[in-house]
Design a protein around this motif. Structure first.
Motif, PDB file in Angstrom:
ATOM      1  N   TYR A  32       2.752 -10.694  22.851  1.00 39.45           N
ATOM      2  CA  TYR A  32       1.704 -10.004  23.594  1.00 39.45           C
ATOM      3  C   TYR A  32       1.057  -8.964  22.694  1.00 39.45           C
ATOM      4  O   TYR A  32       1.743  -8.209  22.008  1.00 39.45           O
ATOM      5  N   TYR A  33      -0.282  -8.921  22.709  1.00 43.42           N
ATOM      6  CA  TYR A  33      -1.020  -7.930  21.930  1.00 43.42           C
ATOM      7  C   TYR A  33      -2.408  -7.770  22.544  1.00 43.42           C
ATOM      8  O   TYR A  33      -2.872  -8.602  23.312  1.00 43.42           O
ATOM      9  N   CYS A  34      -3.083  -6.679  22.192  1.00 46.71           N
ATOM     10  CA  CYS A  34      -4.453  -6.422  22.638  1.00 46.71           C
ATOM     11  C   CYS A  34      -5.388  -6.639  21.452  1.00 46.71           C
ATOM     12  O   CYS A  34      -4.949  -6.703  20.310  1.00 46.71           O
ATOM     13  N   LEU A  65       1.047  -6.790  34.950  1.00 46.47           N
ATOM     14  CA  LEU A  65       1.275  -8.101  35.551  1.00 46.47           C
ATOM     15  C   LEU A  65       1.336  -9.211  34.489  1.00 46.47           C
ATOM     16  O   LEU A  65       0.646 -10.217  34.568  1.00 46.47           O
ATOM     17  N   ASN A  66       2.133  -8.985  33.464  1.00 45.64           N
ATOM     18  CA  ASN A  66       2.350  -9.944  32.375  1.00 45.64           C
ATOM     19  C   ASN A  66       1.097 -10.226  31.557  1.00 45.64           C
ATOM     20  O   ASN A  66       0.992 -11.279  30.925  1.00 45.64           O
TER      21      ASN A  66
END
Length: 93
Positions: A32-34, A65-66
């Motif tokens: 996960y990353y932005c 929420l994931n």
């Protein structure tokens, strides 16, 4: 007595099922990353300054929420002047 008998019947089947699935590799974990305005990768917990319209704020890359999302943590950005905000709003020449 029935439980012991049922267990003795099912135990070999469970052992064979475990051997059948031992050849599969586990799936890789999800990363996960932005992303920032230029499409660059920012890890969870990174803090950046976001300018949208005439508003400027500091945001942290968080999970909601994931899903990775930018969460506002402070209005305004330290060290960002009005000139810097106007310059980011203008299209590049």
């Amino acid at each position: 007595m029935f439980r012991v008998f049922a267990f003795l019947l099912l135990a070999p089947g469970l052992a064979m099922a475990q051997e059948a699935f031992s050849g599969y590799q586990p799936l890789p974990g999800v990363e996960y990353y932005c992303t920032d305005a230029t499409g660059g990768r920012k890890e969870l917990g990174d803090v950046i300054c976001i300018t949208a319209g005439c508003d400027t704020w500091m945001a942290r890359c968080d999970m909601s929420l994931n899903n990775p999302t930018w969460r506002r943590i402070q209005d305004g950005c330290p060290g960002v002047s009005l000139y810097d905000r106007i310059k980011t709003m203008q299209p590049p020449v």
